[in-house]
Design a protein around this motif. Structure first.
Motif, PDB file in Angstrom:
ATOM      1  N   PHE A 163      11.971 -43.727 -43.116  1.00 53.36           N
ATOM      2  CA  PHE A 163      12.442 -42.520 -41.936  1.00 53.36           C
ATOM      3  C   PHE A 163      13.154 -41.221 -42.580  1.00 53.36           C
ATOM      4  N   ARG A 164      13.811 -41.465 -43.794  1.00 53.41           N
ATOM      5  CA  ARG A 164      14.380 -40.276 -44.179  1.00 53.41           C
ATOM      6  C   ARG A 164      13.454 -39.094 -44.721  1.00 53.41           C
ATOM      7  N   ASP A 165      12.324 -39.655 -45.509  1.00 55.67           N
ATOM      8  CA  ASP A 165      11.313 -38.960 -45.605  1.00 55.67           C
ATOM      9  C   ASP A 165      10.306 -38.070 -44.646  1.00 55.67           C
ATOM     10  N   ASN A 166      10.403 -38.732 -43.422  1.00 57.86           N
ATOM     11  CA  ASN A 166      10.000 -38.206 -42.250  1.00 57.86           C
ATOM     12  C   ASN A 166      10.918 -37.141 -41.702  1.00 57.86           C
ATOM     13  N   ILE A 167      12.261 -37.471 -41.842  1.00 58.24           N
ATOM     14  CA  ILE A 167      13.274 -36.496 -41.316  1.00 58.24           C
ATOM     15  C   ILE A 167      13.037 -35.033 -42.151  1.00 58.24           C
ATOM     16  N   VAL A 168      12.829 -35.367 -43.509  1.00 59.72           N
ATOM     17  CA  VAL A 168      12.324 -34.087 -44.298  1.00 59.72           C
ATOM     18  C   VAL A 168      11.221 -33.464 -43.839  1.00 59.72           C
ATOM     19  N   LYS A 169      10.204 -34.323 -43.673  1.00 62.80           N
ATOM     20  CA  LYS A 169       8.753 -33.794 -43.158  1.00 62.80           C
ATOM     21  C   LYS A 169       8.529 -33.093 -41.816  1.00 62.80           C
ATOM     22  N   PHE A 170       9.633 -33.496 -40.809  1.00 66.53           N
ATOM     23  CA  PHE A 170       9.291 -33.161 -39.589  1.00 66.53           C
ATOM     24  C   PHE A 170      10.415 -32.636 -39.081  1.00 66.53           C
ATOM     25  N   ILE A 171      11.509 -33.208 -39.258  1.00 64.99           N
ATOM     26  CA  ILE A 171      12.735 -32.532 -38.661  1.00 64.99           C
ATOM     27  C   ILE A 171      13.482 -31.163 -39.382  1.00 64.99           C
ATOM     28  N   VAL A 172      13.379 -31.300 -40.612  1.00 64.31           N
ATOM     29  CA  VAL A 172      14.096 -30.262 -41.293  1.00 64.31           C
ATOM     30  C   VAL A 172      13.255 -28.775 -40.865  1.00 64.31           C
ATOM     31  N   PRO A 173      11.908 -28.909 -41.001  1.00 65.44           N
ATOM     32  CA  PRO A 173      11.118 -27.575 -40.475  1.00 65.44           C
ATOM     33  C   PRO A 173      11.507 -27.283 -39.008  1.00 65.44           C
ATOM     34  N   LEU A 174      11.740 -28.163 -38.354  1.00 58.61           N
ATOM     35  CA  LEU A 174      11.924 -27.852 -36.797  1.00 58.61           C
ATOM     36  C   LEU A 174      13.456 -27.246 -36.779  1.00 58.61           C
ATOM     37  N   CYS A 175      14.235 -27.759 -37.583  1.00 58.04           N
ATOM     38  CA  CYS A 175      15.566 -26.979 -37.706  1.00 58.04           C
ATOM     39  C   CYS A 175      15.696 -25.806 -38.264  1.00 58.04           C
ATOM     40  N   MET A 176      14.766 -25.395 -38.999  1.00 58.69           N
ATOM     41  CA  MET A 176      14.704 -24.015 -39.734  1.00 58.69           C
ATOM     42  C   MET A 176      14.057 -23.012 -38.760  1.00 58.69           C
ATOM     43  N   LYS A 177      13.178 -23.713 -37.894  1.00 60.31           N
ATOM     44  CA  LYS A 177      12.693 -22.622 -36.723  1.00 60.31           C
ATOM     45  C   LYS A 177      13.634 -22.370 -35.605  1.00 60.31           C
ATOM     46  N   MET A 178      14.385 -23.561 -35.379  1.00 57.43           N
ATOM     47  CA  MET A 178      15.519 -23.330 -34.527  1.00 57.43           C
ATOM     48  C   MET A 178      16.556 -22.374 -35.109  1.00 57.43           C
ATOM     49  N   ASN A 179      16.986 -22.363 -36.386  1.00 55.44           N
ATOM     50  CA  ASN A 179      17.773 -21.310 -36.755  1.00 55.44           C
ATOM     51  C   ASN A 179      17.255 -20.163 -36.835  1.00 55.44           C
TER      52      ASN A 179
END
Length: 273
Positions: free
Chosen positions: A236-252
């Motif tokens: 789950f943590r790996d998927n956070i890094v893979k999918f959610i972190v890039p999404l957060c960067m786009k949101m920023n």
């Protein structure tokens, strides 16, 4: 659902409860038929639910108002006795887990109940009574520290209430709020560190007392993590890094555009002006 404000609080006496539970467990073992057995199970569950309700109520009231001396005293009582109360139900869990009526019980009680008691049996021992008491004391220390009031714009306010200003549309207000909170945590860093280190140490000891390698293993059972383990959590943590972190960067990037900024600062915690 019960209205919280209508709950009638009472301190539950440990010695009286211990005698009652012991008597009911004996009746459970001596029950002549399933109907009698199920009736005793319900009585024990009702006692357990009442204990949890009174503990939770006192805990919430203390959390709401640390200056309330009555509930300060009550939570001190529960911190000392709650681990002992929990231990009272261990023979009940053991009886239920090996009950001669288990097949019938599964028809009347959700199967998840048996998984809960199985997990509870793995984390309950008299070896941890003093450690759990100290753990509860450290939790209260942490709570009290977080409720410390600081001067903000000439008014004494808690860190929590100042954090509410992080969403202010006024950049100056946001920055001042962030700086105040950051300064508080820096000023009290030694106290937070002391609490953290002691918690880590005693929780690992609690786990080792039960045969676990560390609190990481113990927490799978204490947090009732049914149906998944730490391999799943790691995935789950790996998927956070893979999918959610890039999404957060786009949101920023969208946030910078919306706020008209070239660079986001630590106090830029809103999305829209």
């Amino acid at each position: 659902m019960i209205d919280f404000n209508r709950i009638k609080y009472e301190r539950i006496g440990y010695d009286k409860t211990r005698l009652t539970i012991d008597d009911l467990i004996n009746k459970l073992k001596d029950a002549s038929d399933y109907s009698e057995y199920l009736l005793v199970v319900k009585k024990i569950n009702d006692i357990h639910s009442h204990i949890e309700e009174m503990f939770d109520y006192a805990d919430i009231r203390n959390m709401r108002d640390l200056s309330d001396e009555f509930y300060k005293g009550e939570i001190e009582y529960w911190n000392a006795y709650k681990p002992k109360f929990d231990l009272l139900f261990l023979p009940f869990y053991e009886e239920m887990n090996s009950s001669r009526f288990k097949d019938l019980l599964l028809e009347n009680i959700p199967s998840n109940f048996f998984r809960i008691i199985e997990y509870q049996m793995k984390i309950t021992t008299d070896k941890n009574i003093d450690l759990q008491k100290r753990e509860n004391e450290l939790k209260i220390q942490y709570r009290n520290l977080n409720k410390t009031k600081v001067l903000y714009d000439g008014e004494e306010r808690t860190i929590g209430s100042i954090s509410g200003l992080f969403s202010s549309k006024d950049m100056i207000v946001r920055k001042k709020a962030h700086d105040t909170v950051n300064d508080f945590y820096y000023e009290h860093r030694n106290e937070y560190t002391s609490i953290l280190f002691e918690l880590v140490s005693l929780r690992n000891q609690m786990a080792r007392n039960l045969g676990f390698n560390s609190y990481v293993e113990y927490s799978l059972y204490s947090l009732k993590r049914f149906g998944y383990d730490y391999k799943d959590i790691s995935s789950f943590r790996d998927n956070i890094v893979k999918f959610i972190v890039p999404l957060c960067m786009k949101m920023n990037e969208l946030k910078k555009e919306e706020l008209g900024l070239e660079k986001l600062e630590y106090f830029d915690t809103i999305f829209f002006e």
